[in-house]
Design a protein around this motif. Sequence first.
Motif, PDB file in Angstrom:
ATOM      1  N   LYS A 220       0.827  -1.220   0.000  1.00 44.57           N
ATOM      2  CA  LYS A 220       0.000   0.000   0.000  1.00 44.57           C
ATOM      3  C   LYS A 220       0.858   1.265   0.000  1.00 44.57           C
ATOM      4  N   GLU A 221       2.025   1.213   0.656  1.00 49.38           N
ATOM      5  CA  GLU A 221       2.903   2.382   0.678  1.00 49.38           C
ATOM      6  C   GLU A 221       3.370   2.744  -0.726  1.00 49.38           C
ATOM      7  N   VAL A 224       0.607   4.706  -2.372  1.00 46.54           N
ATOM      8  CA  VAL A 224       0.560   6.090  -1.915  1.00 46.54           C
ATOM      9  C   VAL A 224       1.629   6.921  -2.619  1.00 46.54           C
ATOM     10  N   GLU A 225       2.839   6.370  -2.734  1.00 49.13           N
ATOM     11  CA  GLU A 225       3.926   7.103  -3.382  1.00 49.13           C
ATOM     12  C   GLU A 225       3.652   7.321  -4.861  1.00 49.13           C
ATOM     13  N   LYS A 228       1.119  10.116  -5.139  1.00 48.49           N
ATOM     14  CA  LYS A 228       1.826  11.370  -4.878  1.00 48.49           C
ATOM     15  C   LYS A 228       2.605  11.808  -6.127  1.00 48.49           C
ATOM     16  N   ALA A 254      -8.886   6.157   1.044  1.00 50.46           N
ATOM     17  CA  ALA A 254      -7.884   6.510   2.050  1.00 50.46           C
ATOM     18  C   ALA A 254      -6.494   6.583   1.425  1.00 50.46           C
ATOM     19  N   LEU A 255      -6.181   5.667   0.505  1.00 47.61           N
ATOM     20  CA  LEU A 255      -4.887   5.707  -0.187  1.00 47.61           C
ATOM     21  C   LEU A 255      -4.763   6.985  -1.011  1.00 47.61           C
ATOM     22  N   LYS A 257      -6.320   9.856  -0.539  1.00 45.35           N
ATOM     23  CA  LYS A 257      -6.191  11.010   0.350  1.00 45.35           C
ATOM     24  C   LYS A 257      -4.786  11.099   0.940  1.00 45.35           C
ATOM     25  N   GLU A 258      -4.189   9.946   1.264  1.00 44.89           N
ATOM     26  CA  GLU A 258      -2.841   9.954   1.817  1.00 44.89           C
ATOM     27  C   GLU A 258      -1.842  10.436   0.772  1.00 44.89           C
ATOM     28  N   ALA A 261      -2.213  14.116   0.543  1.00 42.44           N
ATOM     29  CA  ALA A 261      -1.676  14.790   1.719  1.00 42.44           C
ATOM     30  C   ALA A 261      -0.159  14.916   1.648  1.00 42.44           C
ATOM     31  N   ARG A 262       0.503  13.940   1.053  1.00 46.10           N
ATOM     32  CA  ARG A 262       1.960  13.972   0.947  1.00 46.10           C
ATOM     33  C   ARG A 262       2.450  14.828  -0.217  1.00 46.10           C
TER      34      ARG A 262
END
Length: 286
Positions: A220-221, A224-225, A228, A254-255, A257-258, A261-262
């Motif tokens: 999942k990380e 997110v990256e 971004k 949620a992914l 939005k994260e 956010a980054r």
Amino acid sequence: MKRQIIKIDENLCNGCGLCVPNCAEGALQIVDGKARLISDLFCDGLGACIGHCPMGAISFEEREAEPYDERKTMAENIVPAGKNTIKIHLQHMLDHNQIEYYNQAVEYLKEIGMENPLEEGEEEEVAFHKHHGGGCPGSRMMDLRKNEKSDNNVTVGDQPSELRQWPVQLHLVSPHASYFKGADVVLAADCVAFAMGNFHRDYLKGKALAIACPKLDDGKEIYVEKIKAMIDEAKINMLIVVRMEVPCCGGLLALAKEGLARASRKVPIKEVVVGITGEVLKDEWL
């Protein structure tokens, strides 16, 4: 020089070593129980290792690094490892449309008197590369926008695909691909297109696509990256998250939005919630 290169989170890495054989370039080794990037020179920044990390410990970062050296990689790591490694490495370059690196590798093989193993008895695969310009159909980057049809070309009864790219799975897409530049992007749960009969017409047309399953997918990380990077580097115009009504699917939003956010840029996000019988339960900007 500043370039994209892999980053290993030592807190997440469990030292399993699954990434090592999947880096044909020899950039990774297990040292003191952790995966290590042993040389910037050997990391091509294409991420073959990422999808094989069960802990999601490997991601991309952009930083100052020595330029990748194809000839040095071939001489010191690829050729000494044997024919199968040479073949995997060359295929890796084609899959990611890195034709310049591929040509450098082939030229090096010619200089040392070795044949290109991709051209030895692989009639179907070689034919595919000649027709499509390199890369396997599973992961090679393809921009399909040139194949878009106008509405005037659609006959009664036809429902054309609105897909403008390949691949689409979020682990496989590159946020730096041309079809993400300045695009409206749909981030869809895997099940959406099967539940929603009008997904192509109403939500995909004219947009770039990435799909993921927030419940079953690992890494999942990494997701997110990538989100971004789409926002900051590809400078996408908007992000439309299309998910199923089941609670676990809320993780996709949620992914997104994260990732937002980054990111240093801000883009509008829309959430579309689809019922299991295909009806739209929610369609609104957040």
